[in-house]
Write a protein that holds these residues in place. Structure first.
Motif, PDB file in Angstrom:
ATOM      1  N   MET A   8     -13.314  38.974  -9.592  1.00 33.08           N
ATOM      2  CA  MET A   8     -11.873  38.814  -9.437  1.00 33.08           C
ATOM      3  C   MET A   8     -11.534  37.320  -9.470  1.00 33.08           C
ATOM      4  O   MET A   8     -12.384  36.473  -9.202  1.00 33.08           O
ATOM      5  CB  MET A   8     -11.382  39.422  -8.120  1.00 33.08           C
ATOM      6  CG  MET A   8     -11.978  38.763  -6.891  1.00 33.08           C
ATOM      7  SD  MET A   8     -11.325  39.425  -5.329  1.00 33.08           S
ATOM      8  CE  MET A   8     -11.922  41.110  -5.382  1.00 33.08           C
ATOM      9  N   LYS A   9     -10.301  37.011  -9.812  1.00 33.92           N
ATOM     10  CA  LYS A   9      -9.872  35.621  -9.827  1.00 33.92           C
ATOM     11  C   LYS A   9      -9.685  35.133  -8.389  1.00 33.92           C
ATOM     12  O   LYS A   9      -9.020  35.784  -7.585  1.00 33.92           O
ATOM     13  CB  LYS A   9      -8.557  35.488 -10.591  1.00 33.92           C
ATOM     14  CG  LYS A   9      -8.043  34.070 -10.688  1.00 33.92           C
ATOM     15  CD  LYS A   9      -6.717  34.010 -11.431  1.00 33.92           C
ATOM     16  CE  LYS A   9      -6.179  32.582 -11.481  1.00 33.92           C
ATOM     17  NZ  LYS A   9      -4.871  32.515 -12.162  1.00 33.92           N
ATOM     18  N   SER A  25       0.393  29.501  -7.941  1.00 35.17           N
ATOM     19  CA  SER A  25      -0.657  30.499  -8.127  1.00 35.17           C
ATOM     20  C   SER A  25      -0.078  31.896  -8.272  1.00 35.17           C
ATOM     21  O   SER A  25      -0.540  32.692  -9.096  1.00 35.17           O
ATOM     22  CB  SER A  25      -1.644  30.467  -6.941  1.00 35.17           C
ATOM     23  OG  SER A  25      -2.353  29.246  -6.916  1.00 35.17           O
ATOM     24  N   LEU A  26       0.959  32.198  -7.495  1.00 41.02           N
ATOM     25  CA  LEU A  26       1.618  33.505  -7.595  1.00 41.02           C
ATOM     26  C   LEU A  26       2.313  33.657  -8.943  1.00 41.02           C
ATOM     27  O   LEU A  26       2.413  34.769  -9.484  1.00 41.02           O
ATOM     28  CB  LEU A  26       2.624  33.681  -6.461  1.00 41.02           C
ATOM     29  CG  LEU A  26       2.032  33.842  -5.054  1.00 41.02           C
ATOM     30  CD1 LEU A  26       3.151  33.820  -4.013  1.00 41.02           C
ATOM     31  CD2 LEU A  26       1.244  35.129  -4.943  1.00 41.02           C
ATOM     32  N   ALA A  27       2.792  32.559  -9.499  1.00 38.71           N
ATOM     33  CA  ALA A  27       3.491  32.612 -10.796  1.00 38.71           C
ATOM     34  C   ALA A  27       2.542  32.946 -11.940  1.00 38.71           C
ATOM     35  O   ALA A  27       2.973  33.386 -13.009  1.00 38.71           O
ATOM     36  CB  ALA A  27       4.172  31.274 -11.063  1.00 38.71           C
ATOM     37  N   LYS A  28       1.239  32.767 -11.722  1.00 37.17           N
ATOM     38  CA  LYS A  28       0.247  33.034 -12.776  1.00 37.17           C
ATOM     39  C   LYS A  28      -0.253  34.471 -12.783  1.00 37.17           C
ATOM     40  O   LYS A  28      -1.037  34.839 -13.665  1.00 37.17           O
ATOM     41  CB  LYS A  28      -0.938  32.077 -12.617  1.00 37.17           C
ATOM     42  CG  LYS A  28      -0.589  30.617 -12.802  1.00 37.17           C
ATOM     43  CD  LYS A  28      -1.797  29.738 -12.531  1.00 37.17           C
ATOM     44  CE  LYS A  28      -1.462  28.262 -12.621  1.00 37.17           C
ATOM     45  NZ  LYS A  28      -2.632  27.408 -12.303  1.00 37.17           N
ATOM     46  N   LEU A  29       0.170  35.265 -11.821  1.00 39.48           N
ATOM     47  CA  LEU A  29      -0.318  36.648 -11.734  1.00 39.48           C
ATOM     48  C   LEU A  29       0.123  37.463 -12.937  1.00 39.48           C
ATOM     49  O   LEU A  29       1.227  37.293 -13.429  1.00 39.48           O
ATOM     50  CB  LEU A  29       0.187  37.291 -10.441  1.00 39.48           C
ATOM     51  CG  LEU A  29      -0.311  36.681  -9.120  1.00 39.48           C
ATOM     52  CD1 LEU A  29       0.310  37.399  -7.941  1.00 39.48           C
ATOM     53  CD2 LEU A  29      -1.837  36.765  -9.055  1.00 39.48           C
ATOM     54  N   ARG A  59       8.604  34.272 -17.121  1.00 37.32           N
ATOM     55  CA  ARG A  59       8.633  35.714 -17.358  1.00 37.32           C
ATOM     56  C   ARG A  59       9.543  36.450 -16.391  1.00 37.32           C
ATOM     57  O   ARG A  59       9.889  37.604 -16.618  1.00 37.32           O
ATOM     58  CB  ARG A  59       7.212  36.298 -17.256  1.00 37.32           C
ATOM     59  CG  ARG A  59       6.215  35.653 -18.198  1.00 37.32           C
ATOM     60  CD  ARG A  59       4.893  36.421 -18.206  1.00 37.32           C
ATOM     61  NE  ARG A  59       4.333  36.582 -16.871  1.00 37.32           N
ATOM     62  CZ  ARG A  59       3.557  35.689 -16.282  1.00 37.32           C
ATOM     63  NH1 ARG A  59       3.276  34.541 -16.891  1.00 37.32           N
ATOM     64  NH2 ARG A  59       3.063  35.902 -15.084  1.00 37.32           N
ATOM     65  N   GLY A  60       9.898  35.789 -15.303  1.00 35.04           N
ATOM     66  CA  GLY A  60      10.737  36.442 -14.298  1.00 35.04           C
ATOM     67  C   GLY A  60      10.005  37.571 -13.586  1.00 35.04           C
ATOM     68  O   GLY A  60      10.601  38.576 -13.198  1.00 35.04           O
ATOM     69  N   SER A  61       8.690  37.415 -13.421  1.00 36.45           N
ATOM     70  CA  SER A  61       7.881  38.449 -12.776  1.00 36.45           C
ATOM     71  C   SER A  61       8.342  38.663 -11.340  1.00 36.45           C
ATOM     72  O   SER A  61       8.722  37.724 -10.643  1.00 36.45           O
ATOM     73  CB  SER A  61       6.403  38.039 -12.780  1.00 36.45           C
ATOM     74  OG  SER A  61       5.974  37.720 -14.082  1.00 36.45           O
TER      75      SER A  61
END
Length: 275
Positions: free
Chosen positions: A244-245, A271-275, A114-116
């Motif tokens: 919260m997750k 984990s940060l990529a799943k936000l 997604r390029g978040s």
């Protein structure tokens, strides 16, 4: 002739008034129709319309507040490795660090399709500073990365749990429910504790803190010191009880081969990529 002139003027005025209010007949007709309607039905229509308007306003506020929370906060005790981890995540490079006395921020692009992108903010870990910086940035937090020094965790478990307790019982953080990533740092050191052990020890310590804080600060409305209750009443605390997750990951901002070696932060990046 005068009579004709006067009559013509009066007719002209009437025509002018009619042209000024072309909707007057329709308005009058609508007024008469409304007067003929059942008052209960009218009240119901007004209430329904008001409910639609309120819902639209609420949704606009809710969606706006969601988009505003685009910050990832790095928090933790002093010397847990937050600033070095910040440098690794932002630039992929290591740099000499010292105890932070202010916040550091930089754009962070997540490693996903997604390029978040988020704003990564490293908050000071000193106990005299962290509360004021947390207050400043907590409303913008999409996620909180709580950095733990795995090598000396056993010595700091009480302090770590107390800081974590403050975070988890904060009303703003509870309402916004940002993702919580507990980064068990310094895994390159031989005596480092595993993420699983750290999670178990923190659950026990937080359970004890909840009991002591509740007994000391319980208020009449059932809240604790103006904060929310941690976990579920009547049950020993577990992170799975939070709405919260929560993720525990192992990482190392410093390579076992020295400062220039590659850091082991892949699990944290995932984990940060799943936000």
């Amino acid at each position: 002739m005068e009579a004709d002139s006067t009559g013509g003027n009066m007719g002209g005025k009437a025509d002018t008034e009619m042209s000024d209010n072309p909707f007057e007949p329709y308005i009058e007709s609508l007024r008469l129709q409304l007067e003929e309607q059942d008052p209960v039905l009218l009240i119901g229509l007004i209430v329904a319309l008001a409910a639609v308007v309120i819902t639209c306003v609420f949704l606009k506020y809710f969606l706006t507040s969601k988009t505003v929370r685009s910050a990832v906060l790095l928090v933790g005790l002093c010397d847990s490795g937050k600033t070095l981890l910040f440098s690794r995540l932002v630039s992929g490079k290591s740099k000499r660090t010292q105890t932070s006395i202010t916040d550091n921020s930089a754009p962070y692009k997540a490693k996903n399709d997604r390029g978040s992108s988020w704003t990564l903010i490293d908050l000071p870990g000193h106990d005299s500073l962290r509360s004021q910086y947390l207050e400043k940035f907590k409303s913008a937090a999409r996620a909180i990365v709580f950095v733990v020094d795995s090598a000396i965790f056993q010595k700091e478990v009480r302090d770590v749990a107390e800081f974590l307790y403050v975070l988890l019982t904060d009303t703003v953080i509870f309402r916004n429910a940002p993702a919580l990533l507990v980064a068990c740092n310094k895994q390159d050191i031989t005596m480092a504790k595993s993420a699983k052990l750290i999670q178990q020890q923190l659950e026990k310590e937080l359970n004890t803190l909840r009991v002591t804080r509740s007994a000391a600060l319980s208020s009449q409305d059932g809240s604790v010191g103006g904060s929310v209750y941690l976990g579920k009443k009547g049950k020993d605390f577990e992170f799975s009880q939070l709405h919260m997750k929560v993720d525990f990951v192992e990482c190392s901002a410093r390579s076992s081969k020295g400062e220039e070696g590659d850091a082991d932060i892949e699990s944290l990046e995932k984990s940060l990529a799943k936000l």
